[in-house]
Scaffold this motif. Structure first.
Motif, mmCIF file in Angstrom:
data_model
loop_
_atom_site.group_PDB
_atom_site.id
_atom_site.type_symbol
_atom_site.label_atom_id
_atom_site.label_comp_id
_atom_site.label_asym_id
_atom_site.label_seq_id
_atom_site.Cartn_x
_atom_site.Cartn_y
_atom_site.Cartn_z
ATOM 1 N N LEU A 132 45.555 25.942 31.345
ATOM 2 C CA LEU A 132 45.094 26.046 32.715
ATOM 3 C C LEU A 132 43.687 25.513 32.852
ATOM 4 O O LEU A 132 42.919 25.433 31.891
ATOM 5 N N SER A 133 43.357 25.176 34.124
ATOM 6 C CA SER A 133 42.018 24.712 34.466
ATOM 7 C C SER A 133 41.712 25.168 35.884
ATOM 8 O O SER A 133 42.617 25.612 36.613
ATOM 9 N N PRO A 134 40.471 25.064 36.337
ATOM 10 C CA PRO A 134 40.168 25.438 37.725
ATOM 11 C C PRO A 134 40.979 24.657 38.755
ATOM 12 O O PRO A 134 41.192 25.143 39.879
ATOM 13 N N ALA A 135 41.475 23.459 38.408
ATOM 14 C CA ALA A 135 42.309 22.683 39.354
ATOM 15 C C ALA A 135 43.612 23.405 39.658
ATOM 16 O O ALA A 135 44.149 23.305 40.776
ATOM 17 N N ASP A 136 44.141 24.163 38.681
ATOM 18 C CA ASP A 136 45.364 24.923 38.936
ATOM 19 C C ASP A 136 45.119 26.017 39.971
ATOM 20 O O ASP A 136 45.997 26.327 40.781
ATOM 21 N N LEU A 137 43.940 26.596 39.945
ATOM 22 C CA LEU A 137 43.607 27.619 40.937
ATOM 23 C C LEU A 137 43.512 27.000 42.330
ATOM 24 O O LEU A 137 43.941 27.604 43.321
ATOM 25 N N ARG A 138 42.994 25.780 42.395
ATOM 26 C CA ARG A 138 42.914 25.110 43.715
ATOM 27 C C ARG A 138 44.306 24.728 44.225
ATOM 28 O O ARG A 138 44.580 24.809 45.429
ATOM 29 N N ARG A 139 45.202 24.313 43.338
ATOM 30 C CA ARG A 139 46.572 23.999 43.770
ATOM 31 C C ARG A 139 47.304 25.264 44.232
ATOM 32 O O ARG A 139 48.114 25.234 45.169
ATOM 33 N N HIS A 140 47.003 26.356 43.576
ATOM 34 C CA HIS A 140 47.597 27.630 44.007
ATOM 35 C C HIS A 140 47.101 28.003 45.398
ATOM 36 O O HIS A 140 47.862 28.512 46.243
ATOM 37 N N TYR A 171 48.133 37.631 47.041
ATOM 38 C CA TYR A 171 46.975 36.776 46.699
ATOM 39 C C TYR A 171 45.715 37.585 46.347
ATOM 40 O O TYR A 171 44.633 37.018 46.223
ATOM 41 N N ALA A 172 45.833 38.874 46.188
ATOM 42 C CA ALA A 172 44.650 39.720 46.014
ATOM 43 C C ALA A 172 43.860 39.351 44.758
ATOM 44 O O ALA A 172 42.620 39.414 44.741
ATOM 45 N N ALA A 173 44.536 38.961 43.679
ATOM 46 C CA ALA A 173 43.830 38.642 42.426
ATOM 47 C C ALA A 173 43.186 37.270 42.470
ATOM 48 O O ALA A 173 42.365 36.948 41.604
ATOM 49 N N THR A 174 43.572 36.421 43.466
ATOM 50 C CA THR A 174 43.022 35.053 43.576
ATOM 51 C C THR A 174 42.327 34.926 44.920
ATOM 52 O O THR A 174 42.960 34.580 45.924
ATOM 53 N N PRO A 175 41.041 35.230 45.006
ATOM 54 C CA PRO A 175 40.341 35.249 46.289
ATOM 55 C C PRO A 175 40.347 33.906 47.017
ATOM 56 O O PRO A 175 40.344 33.875 48.239
ATOM 57 N N LEU A 176 40.383 32.806 46.273
ATOM 58 C CA LEU A 176 40.418 31.493 46.944
ATOM 59 C C LEU A 176 41.719 31.325 47.701
ATOM 60 O O LEU A 176 41.738 30.871 48.865
ATOM 61 N N SER A 177 42.845 31.685 47.109
ATOM 62 C CA SER A 177 44.149 31.584 47.773
ATOM 63 C C SER A 177 44.223 32.556 48.944
ATOM 64 O O SER A 177 44.774 32.235 50.006
ATOM 65 N N LEU A 223 41.374 33.461 34.114
ATOM 66 C CA LEU A 223 42.092 32.636 35.082
ATOM 67 C C LEU A 223 43.603 32.820 34.931
ATOM 68 O O LEU A 223 44.338 32.934 35.932
ATOM 69 N N GLU A 224 44.097 32.836 33.693
ATOM 70 C CA GLU A 224 45.520 33.071 33.465
ATOM 71 C C GLU A 224 45.954 34.423 34.029
ATOM 72 O O GLU A 224 47.031 34.543 34.636
ATOM 73 N N ALA A 225 45.130 35.420 33.854
ATOM 74 C CA ALA A 225 45.484 36.753 34.349
ATOM 75 C C ALA A 225 45.559 36.774 35.867
ATOM 76 O O ALA A 225 46.440 37.443 36.461
ATOM 77 N N GLN A 226 44.637 36.053 36.542
ATOM 78 C CA GLN A 226 44.661 36.010 38.006
ATOM 79 C C GLN A 226 45.964 35.381 38.519
ATOM 80 O O GLN A 226 46.628 35.917 39.416
ATOM 81 N N LEU A 227 46.286 34.231 37.954
ATOM 82 C CA LEU A 227 47.494 33.539 38.417
ATOM 83 C C LEU A 227 48.755 34.311 38.023
ATOM 84 O O LEU A 227 49.746 34.321 38.766
ATOM 85 N N ARG A 228 48.726 34.942 36.845
ATOM 86 C CA ARG A 228 49.875 35.727 36.430
ATOM 87 C C ARG A 228 50.096 36.908 37.368
ATOM 88 O O ARG A 228 51.230 37.274 37.709
ATOM 89 N N SER A 229 49.001 37.543 37.819
ATOM 90 C CA SER A 229 49.120 38.649 38.770
ATOM 91 C C SER A 229 49.688 38.168 40.101
ATOM 92 O O SER A 229 50.529 38.843 40.716
ATOM 93 N N ALA A 230 49.217 36.991 40.539
ATOM 94 C CA ALA A 230 49.739 36.445 41.803
ATOM 95 C C ALA A 230 51.220 36.093 41.685
ATOM 96 O O ALA A 230 52.016 36.313 42.612
#
Length: 764
Positions: A82-90, A135-141, A16-23
């Protein structure tokens, strides 16, 4: 272990950290493109769109960008993790941008012409490409960003003639979305693999730290010349040396100890040297190591080391002291093959040696011989003096067995008081009888065990391959049958196997099966033989005798089936059935007539025997004084105090006791003073001898009668068949008589006819 669990739980967070870091790394591209897009709109559409609409839309874009930047800043400042909630906020930031650009497409498309719409689509496609990249590394975003844009395309190309443009634009946007999903999946897989490798590296490091810090094993390594280097403190401690003394020393020389000087190396050390020489991996190599004059067992494993250029650097491995395990394994192996009490080979070891001997003697006749030895009268010693004395006696028996058997003869203990001897090669026909005689003679000599002088004998059964068995199992079975015959003959003898013994054993087995079936199907019946007054001939009672008539075999003699019942432990249920049947029949007789029932030693020692007698009396209603139980001298063979207690309990109930076959067995008079028998029965063999004026028989009968009279007991002479025998036992003083002269065993109805019919009293 807590650290290891933490490593395993952190794997998903790291992805998860790697996904957000890439974004985050390409967020500047997205924000810059948004600003460029806003400026492009003002430049191209300011003449056809209301400044108020463009201004409001620009403020919305700035607000969405500000919110996105604020959310990203809060996430990066979070120290908790980090948590899955951070991915949703992103994803929320992506959704806001997507909605702003969808609103742009709706507003501008209502004011512009087709050429202007193409220009709008050009800037929108660029915006979507930048968004998809960021947003390629974070499919939800990516989904939250591109889906509103796709919906805006339908509003922008809503006229009928613009349908091809709508299809093209939508396909383009969907392709970007699919590309984001594919990239995100590949990114997650690759980074997951990287995380797993990192985790494994951390786990290995953690285990190595725990291994070196708290384990009992140690690490070791050598250089290319097989010299020890990088000596660990635990390795040096195990060797009883300082690390400096080991550094640079040849490994094989250190492990060889004093053997290095004389060249006497253990096989394990030779194997280690070969592995080191061939530069090949090895594992679980066990070898003896001399440490400060003491031998220890080590287990070594190692692999060769190479540098990045493939040049051999030496070995690195792990070692452990397995002395305790090796000694335990040796002890277990000893216990698995040798009897712990006598030190002789045990049953499995004997079987192994016998298999080898039979394989070696194939094609030779005679081949190998097998002897089974059983001690006579050993059980009585165990029961009277205890198992500890019995064990000491067995140890002395084992020593005598070793003395009798030559070096080429293999002897062992099968179990209990049974031993076996294997003769790998029988030289002549007299070898087995000669050895058997020597064994019987040696084992029959007195034994001094503590304060006791003990006497036991030995019985031997033998079999010879290949005529008595072509495999070990058959040979053992044949020797066992021969031993059984030797025991039947009274013990103290040697019997060789004969084919008829197998037929007899099979007949006995079939008879046992038939007897079990007879007990289940009520094929047994009871006959009654009268016991009469010797002087007047009046019937005093009956003896209950069990008989068996087989549906196919007909009448089977008790002499034949009773020993089978005793061996098969069926005598107790048969005896209890006879007791109940006899009591039910006797209750219909006159009140002064007794019923006598034989009781075996096995019944008498059974814990529930007294309860069974009480139950039989209660169910039948028979007075206990009318029941007489007959026991033989074998009950007292082992000086069993428990049997005496049972007899005392029976006497206290009022039951009569009779000592059967007196003088034919062990003839110990001691128990007569401890048990109050009511009757002593004189065996028929003495009656026959006395009728022939045999002095010994006459003397025995007189002695028994005198003994009984002095102890207040009655005597019964068994087997009286003639008038002369009757007159003889009368003269000798016997009180009661039993035999064919007065009646053979008879059916219940025939027994009832011997009683006078009750007289009818006339009325009126």
């Amino acid at each position: 272990m807590m650290g290891l669990c933490t490593i395993l739980e952190d794997g998903g967070i790291r992805v998860l950290e790697a996904q957000l870091r890439s974004a985050d790394s390409v967020a500047i591209l997205r924000h810059g493109m948004n600003i460029c897009g806003m400026l492009f709109l003002w430049q191209v559409f300011s003449h056809c769109c209301s400044p108020f609409l463009l201004g409001g839309w620009s403020l919305a874009l700035i607000a969405a960008t500000s919110i996105t930047l604020l959310l990203d800043r809060q996430r990066r400042a979070n120290d908790i993790g980090l948590s899955p909630a951070d991915l949703r906020r992103h994803a929320l930031g992506g959704l806001l941008h997507g909605l702003v650009w969808a609103a742009c497409m709706v507003l501008v498309s209502q004011s512009g012409q087709t050429e202007e719409l193409v220009a709008l689509w050009t800037i929108i496609s660029c915006i979507m490409v930048c968004g998809a990249i960021s947003y390629a590394a974070t499919p939800l975003s990516a989904t939250a960003y591109l889906l509103p844009c796709i919906l805006g395309l339908f509003a922008m190309f809503d006229e009928g003639g613009q349908l091809p443009l709508r299809a093209l634009a939508t396909s383009y946007a969907l392709s970007l979305l699919c590309g984001c999903f594919i990239y995100a999946r590949t990114f997650a897989r690759q980074h997951s693999t990287t995380v797993q490798l990192a985790e494994k590296s951390e786990v290995v490091s953690l285990l190595l730290r725990e291994y070196e810090g708290g384990g009992s094993d140690w690490l070791w390594q050598t250089d290319a010349l097989r010299r020890i280097n990088g000596v660990s403190s635990r390795f040096a401690e195990t060797m009883g040396m300082e690390p400096g003394q080991l550094e640079g020393a040849p490994l094989v020389q250190i492990l060889a100890g004093s053997g290095w000087d004389d060249g006497r190396f253990a096989a394990g050390l030779h194997s280690l040297a070969d592995h080191l020489k061939r530069r090949e991996s090895f594992s679980n190599l066990v070898l003896p190591v001399e440490i400060q004059g003491q031998w220890r067992w080590w287990e070594l494993s190692a692999s060769p080391r190479h540098d990045e250029n493939g040049i051999f650097q030496g070995f690195r491995g792990v070692g452990s002291d397995v002395t305790a395990q090796r000694e335990s394994a040796d002890k277990i192996a000893q216990l698995a093959r040798f009897d712990p009490l006598t030190g002789l080979p045990n049953r499995s070891h004997l079987r192994e040696v016998l298999d080898q001997a039979m394989d070696a003697s194939k094609g030779r006749s005679p081949g190998c011989g097998f002897l089974m030895i059983d001690l006579d009268r050993f059980k009585s010693i165990n029961d009277t003096l205890g198992h500890q004395t019995g064990d000491k006696l067995l140890s002395q028996v084992a020593r005598r067995m070793r003395q009798v058997c030559d070096a080429d003869i293999f002897c062992g203990r099968i179990g209990g008081d049974e031993f076996a001897v294997i003769i790998p090669h029988v030289a002549d026909s007299a070898a087995i009888p000669r050895l058997s005689s020597a064994i019987i003679g040696a084992l029959s000599m007195p034994y001094q065990v503590g304060q006791h002088m003990l006497h036991v004998g030995a019985s031997v059964g033998s079999a010879l391959s290949p005529m008595d068995g072509r495999d070990s199992e058959a040979l053992i079975r044949s020797a066992d049958l021969a031993l059984y015959r030797a025991k039947d003959e009274g013990g103290g003898v040697h019997c060789a196997y004969e084919p008829r013994l197998h037929a007899q054993a099979e007949e006995r087995r079939q008879l046992e099966l038939a007897l079990r079936e007879a007990l289940e199907k009520d094929q047994l019946h009871v006959l009654y033989q009268p016991v009469v007054d010797a002087e007047h001939g009046a019937v005093l009672g009956f003896e209950a005798l069990v008989r068996w008539t087989h549906p196919q075999l007909g009448a089977i003699s008790p002499v034949k089936f009773v020993p089978v019942a005793e061996e098969a432990r069926l005598i107790a249920p048969i005896g209890e059935w006879v007791l109940r049947t006899a009591c039910m029949e006797a209750v219909t007789w006159p009140d002064d007539i007794r019923i006598a029932v034989n009781v075996s030693a096995e019944q008498l020692t059974h814990p529930s025997f007294v309860a069974a007698v009480v139950s039989a009396l209660a169910q039948s209603g028979l007075d206990a004084r009318r029941l007489e139980l007959e026991v033989t001298e074998s009950v007292f063979m082992n000086e069993d105090a428990g049997a005496l207690k049972v007899l005392d309990q029976l006497l206290s109930l009022g039951i009569q006791l009779s000592l059967d076959d007196f003088g034919t067995g062990y003839s110990s008079l001691g128990y007569l003073s401890r048990t109050r028998f009511n009757t002593i029965k004189i065996d028929r063999s003495f009656v026959v001898g006395a009728s022939k004026n045999t002095a010994e028989s006459l003397a025995i009968i007189r002695a028994v009668v005198t003994l009984a009279d002095s102890l207040g007991m009655s005597t019964t002479a068994e087997g009286v068949e003639t008038e002369a025998e009757l007159q003889m036992v009368r003269r000798l003083g016997c009180k009661k008589v039993q035999g064919y002269y007065f009646g053979r065993p008879m059916l219940p109805q025939d027994a009832a006819r011997l009683f006078p019919k009750p007289q009818r009293v006339a009325i009126g």
